[in-house]
Design an enzyme around this catalytic site. Sequence first.
Site, PDB file in Angstrom:
ATOM      1  N   HIS A  37      29.715  32.663  60.619  1.00 14.74           N
ATOM      2  CA  HIS A  37      30.055  31.984  59.322  1.00 14.74           C
ATOM      3  C   HIS A  37      29.159  30.519  59.486  1.00 14.74           C
ATOM      4  CE1 HIS A  37      33.712  34.140  60.061  1.00 14.74           C
ATOM      5  NE2 HIS A  37      34.082  33.951  58.635  1.00 14.74           N
ATOM      6  N   HIS A 281      28.951  32.111  53.240  1.00 12.27           N
ATOM      7  CA  HIS A 281      30.078  31.866  54.006  1.00 12.27           C
ATOM      8  C   HIS A 281      30.533  32.462  55.377  1.00 12.27           C
ATOM      9  CE1 HIS A 281      34.518  30.982  54.482  1.00 12.27           C
ATOM     10  NE2 HIS A 281      34.514  32.337  54.906  1.00 12.27           N
ATOM     11  N   GLU A 438      60.070  26.425  57.863  1.00  9.33           N
ATOM     12  CA  GLU A 438      59.636  27.121  59.115  1.00  9.33           C
ATOM     13  C   GLU A 438      58.500  27.480  59.540  1.00  9.33           C
ATOM     14  OE1 GLU A 438      63.992  28.510  57.442  1.00  9.33           O
ATOM     15  OE2 GLU A 438      61.999  28.388  56.765  1.00  9.33           O
ATOM     16  N   HIS A 500      70.372  38.345  56.036  1.00 12.58           N
ATOM     17  CA  HIS A 500      70.360  37.397  57.204  1.00 12.58           C
ATOM     18  C   HIS A 500      70.545  37.731  58.489  1.00 12.58           C
ATOM     19  CE1 HIS A 500      70.389  34.505  54.037  1.00 12.58           C
ATOM     20  NE2 HIS A 500      70.600  33.439  54.875  1.00 12.58           N
TER      21      HIS A 500
END
Length: 702
Positions: A37, A281, A438, A500
């Site tokens: 890159h 890029h 999280e 869950h």
Amino acid sequence: MSTELVPALEWTDLDKQAVDVVRALAMDAVEKAGSGHPGTAMSLAPAAYLLFQRVMRHDPTDPGWIGRDRFVLSCGHSSLTLYIQLYLSGYGLTLDDLRRLRQWDSLTPGHPEHGHTAGVETTTGPLGQGLGNAVGMAIAARRERGLFDPDAAQGASPFDHRIWCFVSDGDIEEGISHEASSIAGHQKLGNLIVVWDDNHISIEDDTQIAKSEDVVARYQAYGWHTESVDWTVTGDYAEDVPALYEALEAAKAETDRPSFIRLRTIIGWPAPNKQNTGKVHGSALGEAEVAATKQVLGMDPAKTFDVPAEVLDHVRGVAQRGRAEHAEWEKTYAEWRLANPERAAELDRISHRELPAGWATALPSFEKGSSVATRKASGEVLNALAPVLPELWGGSADLAESNNTTMKGEPSFIPEEFQTKAFPGNRYGRTLHFGIREHAMGAILNGIALHGGTRPYGGTFLVFSDYMRPSVRLAALMKLPVTYVWTHDSIGLGEDGPTHQPIEHLWALRAIPGLDVVRPADANETAYAWKAVLEHTDRPAALALTRQNLPVYEGTSADGVARGGYVLREASDGQPRVILIATGSEVEIAVNGRDILESQGIPTRVVSMPCVEWFNGQDSAYRQTVLPSSIRARVAVEAGIALGWHAYVGECGEVVSLEHFGASAPYRTLYEQFGLTAERVAAAAKASLAKLGQDKGETTGN
């Protein structure tokens, strides 16, 4: 910021030449590697050079100096942005290392790797992770100051330093950046400065195809101090380095908020044909374009990896500045140590990740025959260790009461104006509140561990470890001692239902190399598990803990837990025909299954195996004492998918598992309806015996 308050920037022709050398090295390295890159390394060359040469406090002769500023290259694909500055500054990289970019066993892998190359603070590549790490480092720096020098005036402590971070459009777009940046603004992390390379290009070319929000306004909304430097504002491209310098200095002067600097660049500048394109890029420019670019820069196209001696002499001068700053810092540090001998001793211990003598005596023990959820036992362990291990700290993703992650009586880590009645605290507090974030929590925990010796932990439900997985993987890759407190570890959480209830998670997490997944069977095993986890300093660990109460057993073993598996119940005659292997809440089912089998005359051993990684790490002699190869009738029982258990039970063994999602009902109903019962375990044991021809019938007549 008024230029009267900023020392004038001395920017010589040698500096300009050095920046052009950086661009040429980036092109040459990618060209030789055949991949990489180059574009961002070319356009960020002035910014990186300015930071390393003039702004950031660092000492190339001592990369581990605790008083240094930290630099995080969140856009890790542009690794040359960092590698070239490390080479020029004198961190030990050579031109040959740049020539070996992305090659086997080189110091210049495709993305920077912590612990592999001096001067690399963290492993980056998955976009946004580095930004999350930088937030964690800034949090850790403030906690460290609170532990060791809380009363010093702003800027007067040897523990005052900054975290610098370069980010790309990709970092800004990834969702983790929203979570981490929101926390940083809320925490008022004035020691964090982020520079955004706003070049409008990603792999799919112009970012307009996918992004149109006002990023600076977004950061202002988070509560950040913002600056904007646009090198395209005149219509021509003009690298106004003094303007960037002024913005960096303004960010340094802002100590009550994190700072976000938008730097508008043109990727791949000054490549005449490929600048400002997606092609520059992520791929080599090609021989012709490299030659054309070098001509634009006034360089000889025939020369590669060319660093004029006068340029190298000039840039290596930064080491002298670094040593001088280091020496000045040492005076303040020595004065601090003299005035604070106890804190200095504690710093030395924590910095080396050494545990204090006798610390484990603080661990609680639980009464045999009682009934305790392992999440509750974990909470009691944390409460007991709080006064003994000041380096241990952490919190939860808005599930503190469920995860039992709050140490009683410890203040929250929060600016005073944001403390609440339920959670009083201060800027140097101990209890972290990640909010419902999280993903960022995982990256922040890594940053905390990377910054210094403190031991962070973070909690949520096991099922939501999915949100954390990229960070958990990186913690394992970097061998960071981060602890995850993941509760509600099975269908045993009951009524919340299948969304869950983790089913595939235990084995999915066990599949991550270097992560210890620990599922204790009772409260005492939980205490022993914490002990073993804290004694390891070279890898992360996950505690999978129950919501429901579990019986506290006679015969649990600290040594057995540390070894990952051990004999919890031996066969009545000491000569088992069947071995039952279980983890966590299913150990109770295995123990009850053993009682059934023993009542039917089948001598049965129960093995508690809280951590398969630790068990696999034992020598073969120990493993044989627990799972003798001569005993082939085996059953493994766990409230999740079977997957890896087949390696432990063998071709004649059985696995009592759950191969489908759960349901909403009281947990005992779920275990019964899904066949996770002692009776089924006993039946599976008989099936295993039958495969071996050992299931004998009875005489019933003709």
